[in-house]
Design a protein around this motif. Structure first.
Motif, short mmCIF file in Angstrom:
data_model
loop_
_atom_site.label_atom_id
_atom_site.label_comp_id
_atom_site.label_asym_id
_atom_site.label_seq_id
_atom_site.Cartn_x
_atom_site.Cartn_y
_atom_site.Cartn_z
N MET A 1 4.80 59.31 56.19
CA MET A 1 4.09 57.72 55.46
C MET A 1 3.77 57.91 54.21
N GLY A 2 2.94 58.76 54.31
CA GLY A 2 2.21 59.52 53.54
C GLY A 2 3.02 59.88 51.48
N ASP A 3 3.81 60.07 52.06
CA ASP A 3 5.05 60.65 50.90
C ASP A 3 5.29 59.08 50.30
N PHE A 4 5.59 58.72 51.04
CA PHE A 4 6.59 57.45 50.84
C PHE A 4 5.34 56.50 50.70
N ARG A 5 4.24 55.96 50.72
CA ARG A 5 2.67 55.29 50.39
C ARG A 5 2.68 56.03 48.39
N THR A 6 2.53 56.93 48.81
CA THR A 6 2.97 58.34 47.32
C THR A 6 3.71 57.24 46.05
N ASP A 7 4.55 58.15 46.44
CA ASP A 7 6.25 57.22 45.69
C ASP A 7 6.17 55.53 45.80
N PHE A 8 5.92 55.45 46.41
CA PHE A 8 5.83 53.34 45.88
C PHE A 8 4.69 53.34 44.63
N TYR A 9 4.36 53.52 45.27
CA TYR A 9 2.30 53.08 44.30
C TYR A 9 2.84 54.05 43.04
N ASN A 10 3.69 54.74 42.71
CA ASN A 10 3.38 55.60 41.63
C ASN A 10 4.82 55.90 41.09
N GLN A 11 6.35 55.12 42.15
CA GLN A 11 7.33 55.38 41.36
C GLN A 11 8.24 53.96 41.10
N TYR A 12 7.79 52.75 42.18
CA TYR A 12 7.99 51.80 42.34
C TYR A 12 7.46 50.26 41.64
N GLU A 13 8.06 49.54 40.90
CA GLU A 13 7.06 48.24 40.62
C GLU A 13 7.30 47.19 41.06
N VAL A 14 6.73 46.37 42.49
CA VAL A 14 7.38 45.54 42.10
C VAL A 14 7.66 44.41 42.18
N ILE A 15 8.69 43.23 41.69
CA ILE A 15 8.65 42.40 41.07
C ILE A 15 8.73 41.21 41.34
N GLU A 16 8.18 40.53 40.67
CA GLU A 16 7.40 38.47 41.43
C GLU A 16 8.62 38.03 40.93
N VAL A 17 9.22 36.76 42.34
CA VAL A 17 10.34 36.86 42.14
C VAL A 17 10.08 34.99 41.73
N ASP A 18 9.65 35.36 40.61
CA ASP A 18 9.43 33.38 39.61
C ASP A 18 10.48 32.53 39.16
N ARG A 19 10.32 31.43 38.48
CA ARG A 19 11.38 30.69 38.34
C ARG A 19 12.20 31.28 36.95
N THR A 20 11.69 32.33 35.74
CA THR A 20 12.32 32.85 35.18
C THR A 20 13.08 33.85 35.53
N LEU A 21 13.20 34.94 36.50
CA LEU A 21 13.89 36.00 37.05
C LEU A 21 14.46 34.80 38.17
N ILE A 22 14.76 33.64 38.57
CA ILE A 22 15.92 32.87 39.02
C ILE A 22 16.57 32.30 38.33
N GLU A 23 16.19 31.47 37.48
CA GLU A 23 17.30 31.52 35.87
C GLU A 23 18.04 32.54 35.23
N THR A 24 17.02 33.32 35.54
CA THR A 24 17.95 34.69 34.97
C THR A 24 19.01 35.16 36.21
N ALA A 25 19.49 35.69 36.64
CA ALA A 25 20.05 35.56 38.33
C ALA A 25 20.94 34.55 38.54
N GLY A 26 20.51 33.31 37.82
CA GLY A 26 21.76 31.98 37.71
C GLY A 26 22.24 32.21 36.44
N ALA A 27 21.58 32.51 34.91
CA ALA A 27 23.14 33.06 34.46
C ALA A 27 23.71 33.86 34.89
N LEU A 28 23.47 35.39 35.33
CA LEU A 28 24.24 36.20 35.41
C LEU A 28 24.90 35.86 36.57
#
Length: 87
Positions: A1-28
């Motif tokens: 679990m420690g390796d996962f946490r390290t990878d999660f915090y250093n290699q992944y980006e959490v993206i907030e789902v906001d209105r702009t993202l939903i509009e972009t997804a809708g256009a796609l």
């Protein structure tokens, strides 16, 4: 679990789902044969990719086992990889 946490915090980006993202997804969805969740995933990747142009020697790789989604992501300018290629 420690390796996962390290990878999660250093290699992944959490993206907030906001209105702009939903509009972009809708256009796609309107432009491509995508399912709703796939369009949110692709819109998120495109958002991250747009911020990485300012980070030298960094490339986002869009990973999916869905060939149609990969083809659309590649046509949108993303580098892609299919985990099924390594099975």
């Amino acid at each position: 679990m420690g390796d996962f946490r390290t990878d999660f915090y250093n290699q992944y980006e959490v993206i907030e789902v906001d209105r702009t993202l939903i509009e972009t997804a809708g256009a796609l969805v309107m432009q491509n044969p995508l399912r709703a969740y796939d369009s949110v995933q692709l819109a998120s990747a495109l958002r991250v990719q747009s911020t990485l142009v300012f980070v030298p020697d960094t490339q986002l790789v869009f990973v999916s086992a869905d060939k149609r989604l990969l083809d659309i992501a590649q046509s949108a300018g993303l580098a892609i990889d299919n985990p099924n290629n390594y099975a």
